[in-house]
Design a protein around this motif. Structure first.
Motif, PDB file in Angstrom:
ATOM      1  N   ALA A  90       0.825  -1.210   0.000  1.00 21.88           N
ATOM      2  CA  ALA A  90       0.000   0.000   0.000  1.00 21.88           C
ATOM      3  C   ALA A  90       0.858   1.258   0.000  1.00 21.88           C
ATOM      4  O   ALA A  90       0.582   2.218  -0.737  1.00 21.88           O
ATOM      5  CB  ALA A  90      -0.931  -0.005   1.221  1.00 21.88           C
ATOM      6  N   ALA A  91       1.924   1.251   0.799  1.00 23.18           N
ATOM      7  CA  ALA A  91       2.829   2.405   0.847  1.00 23.18           C
ATOM      8  C   ALA A  91       3.507   2.620  -0.500  1.00 23.18           C
ATOM      9  O   ALA A  91       3.692   3.764  -0.946  1.00 23.18           O
ATOM     10  CB  ALA A  91       3.875   2.204   1.948  1.00 23.18           C
ATOM     11  N   ALA A  92       3.875   1.534  -1.171  1.00 27.12           N
ATOM     12  CA  ALA A  92       4.531   1.639  -2.471  1.00 27.12           C
ATOM     13  C   ALA A  92       3.586   2.209  -3.527  1.00 27.12           C
ATOM     14  O   ALA A  92       3.975   3.069  -4.334  1.00 27.12           O
ATOM     15  CB  ALA A  92       5.041   0.270  -2.910  1.00 27.12           C
ATOM     16  N   VAL A  93       2.340   1.745  -3.540  1.00 28.82           N
ATOM     17  CA  VAL A  93       1.364   2.252  -4.506  1.00 28.82           C
ATOM     18  C   VAL A  93       1.128   3.740  -4.283  1.00 28.82           C
ATOM     19  O   VAL A  93       1.083   4.532  -5.233  1.00 28.82           O
ATOM     20  CB  VAL A  93       0.040   1.459  -4.413  1.00 28.82           C
ATOM     21  CG1 VAL A  93      -1.051   2.127  -5.243  1.00 28.82           C
ATOM     22  CG2 VAL A  93       0.256   0.022  -4.870  1.00 28.82           C
ATOM     23  N   LEU A  94       0.989   4.145  -3.033  1.00 27.41           N
ATOM     24  CA  LEU A  94       0.778   5.552  -2.720  1.00 27.41           C
ATOM     25  C   LEU A  94       1.971   6.395  -3.156  1.00 27.41           C
ATOM     26  O   LEU A  94       1.809   7.455  -3.776  1.00 27.41           O
ATOM     27  CB  LEU A  94       0.533   5.720  -1.216  1.00 27.41           C
ATOM     28  CG  LEU A  94       0.269   7.138  -0.727  1.00 27.41           C
ATOM     29  CD1 LEU A  94      -0.988   7.717  -1.382  1.00 27.41           C
ATOM     30  CD2 LEU A  94       0.136   7.162   0.794  1.00 27.41           C
ATOM     31  N   SER A  95       3.180   5.922  -2.858  1.00 27.97           N
ATOM     32  CA  SER A  95       4.390   6.648  -3.228  1.00 27.97           C
ATOM     33  C   SER A  95       4.526   6.765  -4.747  1.00 27.97           C
ATOM     34  O   SER A  95       4.813   7.841  -5.276  1.00 27.97           O
ATOM     35  CB  SER A  95       5.617   5.948  -2.647  1.00 27.97           C
ATOM     36  OG  SER A  95       6.807   6.576  -3.049  1.00 27.97           O
TER      37      SER A  95
END
Length: 202
Positions: A90-95
């Motif tokens: 999730a953090a990677a997609v947001l970034s």
């Protein structure tokens, strides 16, 4: 497209580049998503659209996928180790969405899977053929076939986590480095320049 802005981030996998045993439908789908994304991106560039399309390639995740997927194996399936928690994804997609990245690899396993396949695909064929079946199965027996949720949805909400909380990583140093690659590159250049200056003074 009518607004001529925005970002679409596709969720991919290292399996978009490298097929593995036991997951041919999954790998085929991820290959297809990558090809589709590349095509759409080129069409948007042709139309001079400001809509951005990117893709995040993920490692094995501790999601409920392995609890309710259809399986004909006699042991419980599991993600390919090392396993990461879904919050890392999730953090990677947001970034990637915020930074409008074309493509982002998440986790060291994703890096070595993709680059290893580029450098020596024949070696990956043999290595995966010998190791990847057992590495995707636990020691827990299952009455095969397990029908799963292929034709009917599972009951209840399984949440975001699967059965592998005890062994899943909650963060990825590689992802942090990817998110801060500009600063790391500047620091490396600065360190190299300082080292060169010190050598020149001797």
């Amino acid at each position: 497209m009518p607004r001529d802005r925005g970002t679409i981030t596709q969720v991919g996998s290292a399996m978009a580049y490298r097929g593995i045993p036991l997951q041919s439908p999954y790998c085929g789908a991820k290959h297809a998503v990558k090809g589709f994304t590349d095509s759409i991106r080129s069409e948007l560039i042709h139309k001079r659209s400001k809509v951005h399309v990117g893709m995040v390639q993920l490692p094995g995740l501790n999601t409920p996928q392995f609890d309710h997927c259809r399986s004909k194996m006699n042991r419980h399936p599991m993600p390919v180790p090392p396993i990461y928690q879904p919050e890392v994804a999730a953090a990677a997609v947001l970034s990637a969405t915020r930074k409008r990245r074309r493509e982002m690899y998440v986790g060291v396993p994703t890096l070595y899977t993709i680059w290893g396949n580029r450098l020596a695909p024949w070696l990956a064929d043999h290595y995966l053929g010998r190791t990847a079946v057992n590495s995707q199965l636990t020691d827990e027996p299952v009455d095969a076939p397990r029908l799963g949720n292929l034709f009917e949805p599972s009951e209840g909400d399984p949440g975001a986590h699967g059965d592998f909380d005890d062994s899943a990583h909650e963060r990825s140093l590689q992802l942090w480095a990817s998110e801060h690659r500009g600063g790391l590159l500047a620091a490396a250049v600065g360190a190299a320049a300082t080292w060169a200056a010190l050598l020149a003074r001797d």
